[in-house]
Each structure stands twice: as C-alpha cells, then as structure tokens.
Design an enzyme around this catalytic site. Structure first.
Site, PDB file in Angstrom:
ATOM      1  N   ASN A   9       0.868  -1.185   0.000  1.00 30.68           N
ATOM      2  CA  ASN A   9       0.000   0.000   0.000  1.00 30.68           C
ATOM      3  C   ASN A   9       0.903   1.233   0.000  1.00 30.68           C
ATOM      4  OD1 ASN A   9      -1.825   2.038   0.460  1.00 30.68           O
ATOM      5  ND2 ASN A   9      -2.260   1.473   2.582  1.00 30.68           N
ATOM      6  N   TRP A  10       1.003   1.856  -1.159  1.00 31.03           N
ATOM      7  CA  TRP A  10       1.926   2.989  -1.280  1.00 31.03           C
ATOM      8  C   TRP A  10       1.357   4.276  -0.700  1.00 31.03           C
ATOM      9  CZ3 TRP A  10       4.347   2.492  -6.888  1.00 31.03           C
ATOM     10  CH2 TRP A  10       5.206   1.388  -6.892  1.00 31.03           C
ATOM     11  N   LYS A  11       0.089   4.264  -0.338  1.00 29.23           N
ATOM     12  CA  LYS A  11      -0.567   5.472   0.198  1.00 29.23           C
ATOM     13  C   LYS A  11      -0.321   6.643  -0.758  1.00 29.23           C
ATOM     14  CE  LYS A  11       0.243   3.573   4.740  1.00 29.23           C
ATOM     15  NZ  LYS A  11       0.056   3.728   6.162  1.00 29.23           N
ATOM     16  N   HIS A  96      -9.426   0.922   4.967  1.00 28.52           N
ATOM     17  CA  HIS A  96      -8.151   1.208   5.634  1.00 28.52           C
ATOM     18  C   HIS A  96      -8.417   2.199   6.773  1.00 28.52           C
ATOM     19  CE1 HIS A  96      -4.062   2.590   6.333  1.00 28.52           C
ATOM     20  NE2 HIS A  96      -3.666   1.482   5.736  1.00 28.52           N
ATOM     21  N   GLU A  98      -6.884   4.705   7.681  1.00 27.24           N
ATOM     22  CA  GLU A  98      -6.747   6.116   7.295  1.00 27.24           C
ATOM     23  C   GLU A  98      -8.035   6.606   6.625  1.00 27.24           C
ATOM     24  OE1 GLU A  98      -3.008   5.636   5.245  1.00 27.24           O
ATOM     25  OE2 GLU A  98      -2.093   5.193   7.174  1.00 27.24           O
ATOM     26  N   GLU A 168      -5.364  -5.083  10.768  1.00 27.59           N
ATOM     27  CA  GLU A 168      -4.373  -4.024  10.970  1.00 27.59           C
ATOM     28  C   GLU A 168      -4.681  -3.267  12.263  1.00 27.59           C
ATOM     29  OE1 GLU A 168      -2.482  -2.943   6.899  1.00 27.59           O
ATOM     30  OE2 GLU A 168      -4.036  -1.498   7.377  1.00 27.59           O
ATOM     31  N   GLY A 174       2.209   2.424  10.725  1.00 30.08           N
ATOM     32  CA  GLY A 174       3.118   3.559  10.537  1.00 30.08           C
ATOM     33  C   GLY A 174       3.788   4.022  11.816  1.00 30.08           C
ATOM     34  N   SER A 214       3.355  -1.918  10.447  1.00 28.93           N
ATOM     35  CA  SER A 214       4.811  -1.829  10.643  1.00 28.93           C
ATOM     36  C   SER A 214       5.554  -3.130  10.333  1.00 28.93           C
ATOM     37  CB  SER A 214       5.140  -1.351  12.056  1.00 28.93           C
ATOM     38  OG  SER A 214       4.643  -0.040  12.249  1.00 28.93           O
ATOM     39  N   GLY A 235       2.860  -1.058   4.343  1.00 39.22           N
ATOM     40  CA  GLY A 235       2.871   0.356   3.958  1.00 39.22           C
ATOM     41  C   GLY A 235       4.289   0.806   3.668  1.00 39.22           C
ATOM     42  N   GLY A 236       4.915   1.430   4.658  1.00 35.62           N
ATOM     43  CA  GLY A 236       6.239   2.037   4.501  1.00 35.62           C
ATOM     44  C   GLY A 236       7.264   1.131   3.813  1.00 35.62           C
TER      45      GLY A 236
HETATM   46  C1  PEP Z   1      -0.785   0.152   5.965  1.00 39.20           C
HETATM   47  O1  PEP Z   1      -0.822   1.275   5.523  1.00 39.20           O
HETATM   48  O2  PEP Z   1      -1.695  -0.650   5.674  1.00 39.20           O
HETATM   49  C2  PEP Z   1       0.324  -0.232   6.833  1.00 39.20           C
HETATM   50  C3  PEP Z   1       0.259  -1.381   7.441  1.00 39.20           C
HETATM   51  O3  PEP Z   1       1.343   0.676   6.962  1.00 39.20           O
HETATM   52  P1  PEP Z   1       2.784   0.422   7.653  1.00 39.20           P
HETATM   53  O4  PEP Z   1       3.298  -0.890   7.126  1.00 39.20           O
HETATM   54  O5  PEP Z   1       3.622   1.577   7.231  1.00 39.20           O
HETATM   55  O6  PEP Z   1       2.543   0.354   9.122  1.00 39.20           O
END
Ligand code: PEP
Length: 254
Positions: A9-11, A96, A98, A168, A174, A214, A235-236
C-alpha cells in the site's frame, strides 16, 4: 492450502508514473522466481494506469487504494469500480484505518464499496483493526466482531471467498510498533472462528487473512509463520523494492 498474499500500500507516495516504474523495474526482476506468493501493488491513482500497463504479463497484480460505491455520475473527485475494472485493475483496498479515521468512512459506507467492487469483479482487501484504547480496555475482540458484522453485512459465502481481510491494529500502522506474532495470531484465529460460525468451515479455512502494521524485513517471517496469518499488507516497507522483496521471501519461506 492458502497462498500467502503480500500487498504493497503505497498510500500518497510514488504518485508519478516514472517514480512508480523506477521501483517496479527492480521489483519485477527480483520476484521472477517467486511462485508461491501473490503480490499486489496499490499505487496512487495518478500512477495506476501506467503501473497496470507496465506489470501486464508479470506475476505482480495491481490494486487501487479506494473506490466509490456508484457506477458513474455527479460525484466530483470519485472513481467508480467500473472505471477501475475498465483499465485492468484487479484489487482494491477498502476500509483502511486512514480512510475510516481521516475521511470518516463508516462500516456502512465500506460495506457499500465492497458490494459494488465485487459486482465488477474487483477483489477487495478489507482492513479491520482496533485502536490502542480498545486493546488497553480489553475490547479488541468486541471491536473486531462489530467491524466484521457491519463491514461484511449481507455478503454471502461466494462474496467472502473473493475478499482478503487485512487485520491491521491501528496502533501498529506507521508507528514502528508491530503486534507480536502471538497477538496477531490470536486475532486472526478469532476472525477465522467468527467466519466459520457465520458461514461454514470452507470459508473459515479458505479465506486469506493478512496482517498489517509496521511489517519490515526483520519482523515479517515470525508473523507469517503463524498458522492463521496469510501474508501481510505493507505500507512504509513496500516503497522500496529490496525491502518489499525481503518480506515477500519471508512469506514464501513460511
Ligand atoms: C498500511 O498502511 O496498511 C500499513 C500497514 O502501513 P505500515 O506498514 O507503514 O505500518
């Protein structure tokens, strides 16, 4: 056997086609010999079409990060599942945290988005998860159960078979704070049992449940080794080809 699935997930990052393709050129080469893991990249809308074109004939699938629940019309700024399907998009991330927290999407809205996406043959990756306060108050399972009930309201078994669930925990997204493999496994098992009771054993054992929050190359393997964890939504660490590849390899090993 459930095939693990790793989603990137590049957001709101790597939004230009050239930035997306620079990363994917490397990833494409690295994952050439990966056969037992499904890989899905979800870039921003501005790079989506180019990424779909670029990844045609590769093992990497493509998803959108959001969608609206109407076919077309006066909905300024929105994108319909029909449009996504027309450009060859296969997956869509829905619910999600967010989207829930910043854009105030309710379970009811997410449920409509799931139904409309499924009607166009898009495969939703649906996120659920608790806030830190819920966990600290011992309410995690209650919160998850409520999300399962309303987010997946009126979906039949066939619909559910086309869905991937991403557990999640919001406090882990994040933040660099990952759920321990045991904490994650406990909730994954809870979700599977809930679905087993609501639907049947087939769905309980067949549906894929990813962990997200994370994930990085050093914590991925221990999470993926758990019986009920079928890969991850990243994500990251999905923004760079090498770190995503390490996570994909962890899923292949487990
Ligand atoms: C996400 O955005 O779904 C996520 C899990 O982000 P991160 O891996 O950066 O915590």
């Amino acid at each position: 056997m459930r095939m693990p699935i790793i989603g990137g997930n590049w957001k709101m990052n790597r939004g230009s086609p050239s930035s997306a393709i620079t990363m994917l050129r490397v990833l494409k080469r690295l994952v050439k010999n990966i056969h037992n893991v499904e890989i899905v990249i979800a870039p921003p809308f501005t790079a989506l079409f180019s990424v779909i074109q670029y990844l045609k004939k590769t093992v990497i699938r493509v998803g959108a990060q959001n969608v609206y629940f109407e076919d077309s019309g006066a909905f300024t700024g929105e994108i319909s599942p029909k449009f996504l399907k027309e450009i060859g998009c296969e997956y869509v991330i829905l619910g999600h945290s967010e989207r829930r927290n910043i854009f105030l999407e309710s379970d009811e809205v997410i449920n409509k988005k799931i139904k409309k996406s499924l009607s166009y043959g898009l495969r939703p990756i649906v996120c659920i998860g608790e806030h830190l306060e819920d966990r600290e108050a011992g309410n995690t399972e209650r919160v998850i159960e409520k999300q399962l009930e309303y987010t997946f309201k009126d979906l039949n078994k066939k619909d559910m078979m086309n869905i991937v669930i991403a557990y999640e925990p919001i406090w882990a997204i994040g933040t660099g704070k990952t759920a321990t493999p045991e904490q994650a496994e406990e909730i994954h098992r809870f979700i599977r049992n809930y679905l087993g009771e609501k639907y049947d054993n087939d769905l309980k054992t067949g549906i894929r449940i990813q962990y997200g929050g994370s994930i990085n190359p050093s914590n991925a393997e221990a999470l993926f080794q758990k019986e009920n964890i079928d890969g991850g939504l990243v994500g990251g660490a999905s923004l760079e080809a090498e770190s995503l590849y390490e996570i994909i390899k962890s899923a292949e090993r487990s």
